[in-house]
Design an enzyme around this catalytic site. Structure first.
Site, PDB file in Angstrom:
ATOM      1  N   MET A  27       0.687  -1.122   0.021  1.00  0.00           N
ATOM      2  CA  MET A  27       0.046  -0.022   0.046  1.00  0.00           C
ATOM      3  C   MET A  27       0.865   1.451   0.018  1.00  0.00           C
ATOM      4  O   MET A  27       0.484   2.363   0.252  1.00  0.00           O
ATOM      5  CB  MET A  27      -1.110  -0.010   1.250  1.00  0.00           C
ATOM      6  CG  MET A  27      -1.974  -1.210   1.045  1.00  0.00           C
ATOM      7  SD  MET A  27      -3.324  -0.985   1.966  1.00  0.00           S
ATOM      8  CE  MET A  27      -2.792  -0.592   3.864  1.00  0.00           C
ATOM      9  N   ALA A  29       4.168   3.911   1.137  1.00  0.00           N
ATOM     10  CA  ALA A  29       4.724   4.401   2.187  1.00  0.00           C
ATOM     11  C   ALA A  29       5.896   3.335   2.466  1.00  0.00           C
ATOM     12  O   ALA A  29       5.981   3.007   3.665  1.00  0.00           O
ATOM     13  CB  ALA A  29       3.605   4.666   3.280  1.00  0.00           C
ATOM     14  N   LEU A  30       6.789   2.947   1.674  1.00  0.00           N
ATOM     15  CA  LEU A  30       7.596   1.919   1.676  1.00  0.00           C
ATOM     16  C   LEU A  30       8.655   2.169   2.707  1.00  0.00           C
ATOM     17  O   LEU A  30       9.086   3.138   2.746  1.00  0.00           O
ATOM     18  CB  LEU A  30       8.161   1.900   0.406  1.00  0.00           C
ATOM     19  CG  LEU A  30       7.417   1.407  -0.757  1.00  0.00           C
ATOM     20  CD1 LEU A  30       7.941   1.107  -2.113  1.00  0.00           C
ATOM     21  CD2 LEU A  30       6.289   0.237  -0.674  1.00  0.00           C
ATOM     22  N   HIS A  31       9.138   1.046   3.416  1.00  0.00           N
ATOM     23  CA  HIS A  31      10.152   1.000   4.338  1.00  0.00           C
ATOM     24  C   HIS A  31      10.969  -0.158   4.124  1.00  0.00           C
ATOM     25  O   HIS A  31      10.643  -0.877   3.059  1.00  0.00           O
ATOM     26  CB  HIS A  31       9.453   1.321   5.865  1.00  0.00           C
ATOM     27  CG  HIS A  31       8.535   0.095   6.055  1.00  0.00           C
ATOM     28  ND1 HIS A  31       8.748  -1.171   6.118  1.00  0.00           N
ATOM     29  CD2 HIS A  31       7.079   0.299   6.366  1.00  0.00           C
ATOM     30  CE1 HIS A  31       7.489  -1.820   6.260  1.00  0.00           C
ATOM     31  NE2 HIS A  31       6.607  -1.000   6.361  1.00  0.00           N
ATOM     32  N   HIS A  34       9.326  -3.565   3.404  1.00  0.00           N
ATOM     33  CA  HIS A  34       8.819  -3.804   1.901  1.00  0.00           C
ATOM     34  C   HIS A  34      10.128  -3.880   1.205  1.00  0.00           C
ATOM     35  O   HIS A  34      10.187  -4.742   0.274  1.00  0.00           O
ATOM     36  CB  HIS A  34       8.117  -2.273   1.437  1.00  0.00           C
ATOM     37  CG  HIS A  34       6.794  -1.918   2.254  1.00  0.00           C
ATOM     38  ND1 HIS A  34       6.699  -0.779   2.960  1.00  0.00           N
ATOM     39  CD2 HIS A  34       5.879  -2.768   2.066  1.00  0.00           C
ATOM     40  CE1 HIS A  34       5.543  -0.590   3.497  1.00  0.00           C
ATOM     41  NE2 HIS A  34       5.002  -1.760   2.762  1.00  0.00           N
ATOM     42  N   GLN A 145       5.612 -11.919   6.808  1.00  0.00           N
ATOM     43  CA  GLN A 145       5.228 -12.591   7.740  1.00  0.00           C
ATOM     44  C   GLN A 145       4.461 -11.599   9.110  1.00  0.00           C
ATOM     45  O   GLN A 145       3.699 -12.027   9.821  1.00  0.00           O
ATOM     46  CB  GLN A 145       6.291 -13.103   8.514  1.00  0.00           C
ATOM     47  CG  GLN A 145       6.092 -14.215   9.500  1.00  0.00           C
ATOM     48  CD  GLN A 145       5.086 -15.244   9.248  1.00  0.00           C
ATOM     49  OE1 GLN A 145       5.452 -15.886   8.356  1.00  0.00           O
ATOM     50  NE2 GLN A 145       4.320 -15.752  10.206  1.00  0.00           N
ATOM     51  N   ASP A 147       2.198  -9.569   8.580  1.00  0.00           N
ATOM     52  CA  ASP A 147       0.628  -9.761   8.547  1.00  0.00           C
ATOM     53  C   ASP A 147       0.291 -11.336   8.425  1.00  0.00           C
ATOM     54  O   ASP A 147       0.208 -11.720   7.407  1.00  0.00           O
ATOM     55  CB  ASP A 147       0.225  -9.122   7.243  1.00  0.00           C
ATOM     56  CG  ASP A 147       0.515  -7.374   7.601  1.00  0.00           C
ATOM     57  OD1 ASP A 147      -0.337  -6.928   8.350  1.00  0.00           O
ATOM     58  OD2 ASP A 147       1.535  -7.056   7.062  1.00  0.00           O
ATOM     59  N   VAL A 173      10.901  -7.209   9.665  1.00  0.00           N
ATOM     60  CA  VAL A 173      11.900  -6.592   9.709  1.00  0.00           C
ATOM     61  C   VAL A 173      11.349  -5.467  10.820  1.00  0.00           C
ATOM     62  O   VAL A 173      10.318  -4.947  10.887  1.00  0.00           O
ATOM     63  CB  VAL A 173      12.199  -5.769   8.655  1.00  0.00           C
ATOM     64  CG1 VAL A 173      13.513  -4.583   8.758  1.00  0.00           C
ATOM     65  CG2 VAL A 173      12.520  -6.642   7.391  1.00  0.00           C
ATOM     66  N   ARG A 184       2.443   2.613   9.315  1.00  0.00           N
ATOM     67  CA  ARG A 184       1.623   3.585  10.253  1.00  0.00           C
ATOM     68  C   ARG A 184       2.530   4.032  11.328  1.00  0.00           C
ATOM     69  O   ARG A 184       2.085   4.984  12.238  1.00  0.00           O
ATOM     70  CB  ARG A 184       0.465   2.646  11.151  1.00  0.00           C
ATOM     71  CG  ARG A 184      -0.592   2.332   9.958  1.00  0.00           C
ATOM     72  CD  ARG A 184      -1.665   1.709  10.691  1.00  0.00           C
ATOM     73  NE  ARG A 184      -3.034   1.699   9.523  1.00  0.00           N
ATOM     74  CZ  ARG A 184      -3.403   0.682   9.105  1.00  0.00           C
ATOM     75  NH1 ARG A 184      -2.434  -0.568   8.819  1.00  0.00           N
ATOM     76  NH2 ARG A 184      -4.224   0.573   8.118  1.00  0.00           N
TER      77      ARG A 184
HETATM   78  P1  AMP Z   1       1.427  -3.000   3.325  1.00  0.00           P
HETATM   79  O1  AMP Z   1       2.162  -2.026   2.520  1.00  0.00           O
HETATM   80  O2  AMP Z   1       1.440  -2.739   4.814  1.00  0.00           O
HETATM   81  O3  AMP Z   1       0.225  -3.691   2.979  1.00  0.00           O
HETATM   82  O4  AMP Z   1       2.316  -4.162   3.320  1.00  0.00           O
HETATM   83  C1  AMP Z   1       2.837  -4.742   1.931  1.00  0.00           C
HETATM   84  C2  AMP Z   1       3.593  -5.890   2.512  1.00  0.00           C
HETATM   85  O5  AMP Z   1       4.835  -5.579   2.980  1.00  0.00           O
HETATM   86  C3  AMP Z   1       2.768  -7.026   3.271  1.00  0.00           C
HETATM   87  O6  AMP Z   1       2.977  -8.314   2.691  1.00  0.00           O
HETATM   88  C4  AMP Z   1       3.283  -6.847   4.744  1.00  0.00           C
HETATM   89  O7  AMP Z   1       3.222  -8.065   5.546  1.00  0.00           O
HETATM   90  C5  AMP Z   1       4.827  -6.637   4.338  1.00  0.00           C
HETATM   91  N1  AMP Z   1       5.382  -5.775   5.443  1.00  0.00           N
HETATM   92  C6  AMP Z   1       4.758  -4.862   6.049  1.00  0.00           C
HETATM   93  N2  AMP Z   1       5.543  -4.593   7.214  1.00  0.00           N
HETATM   94  C7  AMP Z   1       6.705  -5.522   7.268  1.00  0.00           C
HETATM   95  C8  AMP Z   1       7.719  -5.596   8.055  1.00  0.00           C
HETATM   96  N3  AMP Z   1       7.921  -4.948   9.034  1.00  0.00           N
HETATM   97  N4  AMP Z   1       8.569  -6.734   7.655  1.00  0.00           N
HETATM   98  C9  AMP Z   1       8.357  -7.408   6.561  1.00  0.00           C
HETATM   99  N5  AMP Z   1       7.328  -7.456   5.796  1.00  0.00           N
HETATM  100  C10 AMP Z   1       6.460  -6.208   6.081  1.00  0.00           C
END
Ligand code: AMP
Length: 278
Positions: A27, A29-31, A34, A145, A147, A173, A184
């Protein structure tokens, strides 16, 4: 290779090259979380597609869809830095026709644990993931993992719908202090950070115990110590494939999962552990 930004199926078809394709749905807001998924995709496939789409279907009206962070320009920089081939960034109107009717049902598994706290969330998530799979047609897709129930439901959907896609799970991570990275987290104030750290601390403390009852009790005690700044939604010790609570005699891999609110920010986290190893 120049990064290609695709907005629809036609753009995706044009961008497709010979060889295998890995999809990393996000979604935005990459960190670093991601980015670790992207690196895993890079190793496993010839071409990497990252989708960036804040999916309105998986937010209920009282949730943070409009407030969800959108940082598209810096997301593109991150994707370039990671050698991503294609960013798929569709408009909401292009993903969802006003007269759409059909959606994926996440079943009973989508109504427990996180699904009980967020009614409809997993139906919306699976619907967009199925659409992304159909649009991108990847050979494999990488999910975090972090989620864990989402990952379990996607594996279930792939099995139940015979989707020819390999699903890879990627480890969570964390910040050096243990906080799981999340888009968030930027909403956490300095004062919020202390109660927020109780999530990962509770999971670590629980995972150090041996039996399901001790694990639950120990983790809950750590959450309770955090005080009123932390409002716990659930703490669950579940089978990683079904997300049903494990019994005291359960053997094998289990997931200890937590969700809690810190101020106006809702955080989730989990760890995998092995129960009653032979
Ligand atoms: P999101 O943008 O939050 O929908 O997440 C996109 C993907 O990144 C999903 O498969 C999440 O499980 C994964 N993700 C989010 N945060 C982390 C994290 N801290 N470590 C590893 N994968 C993550």
């Amino acid at each position: 290779m120049e990064l290609i930004v695709a907005g629809n199926r036609e753009d995706l078809v044009k961008a497709r090259r010979a060889g295998t394709v890995a999809l990393v749905p996000t979604m935005g807001a990459l960190h670093e979380g991601h980015r670790s998924l992207i690196r895993q995709a890079r190793v496993r496939a010839d071409q990497v597609v990252v989708s960036i789409f804040v999916n309105p279907l998986q937010f209920s009206p009282n949730e943070d869809f409009s407030r969800y962070p959108r940082t598209f320009d810096s997301d593109l920089d991150a994707c370039r830095a990671e050698g991503v081939d294609v960013v798929f960034h569709p408009a909401v109107e292009d993903m969802y026709a006003p007269d759409r009717q059909i959606a994926v049902s996440s079943g009973e598994m989508g109504r427990i644990v996180e699904g009980a706290a967020r009614p409809g969330h997993f139906d919306g998530m699976l619907t967009v993931v199925l659409k992304l799979f159909n649009l991108v047609q990847p050979d494999l897709a990488v999910f975090g993992q972090k989620d864990a129930q989402q990952l379990a439901l996607i594996r279930r959907m792939v099995a139940d719908f015979d989707l020819p896609i390999e699903i890879l799970g990627s480890p969570t991570v964390r910040e050096p202090d243990g906080l799981a990275l999340s888009s968030r987290n930027r909403f956490l104030s300095e004062d919020d950070r202390r109660p927020a750290l109780a999530l990962s601390r509770a999971l670590r403390a629980g995972a150090a115990r041996l039996t399901p009852s001790e694990i639950r009790r120990t983790a809950m005690a750590v959450l309770d110590e955090a005080g009123p700044g932390l409002e716990v939604d659930y703490l669950a010790l579940v089978d990683p494939a079904t997300f049903t609570e494990v019994s005291e005699s359960y053997e094998g891999l289990a997931v200890l999962a937590v969700a809690a609110r810190v101020g106006s920010t809702r955080l989730i986290d989990n760890v995998t552990l092995t129960l009653n190893p032979a």
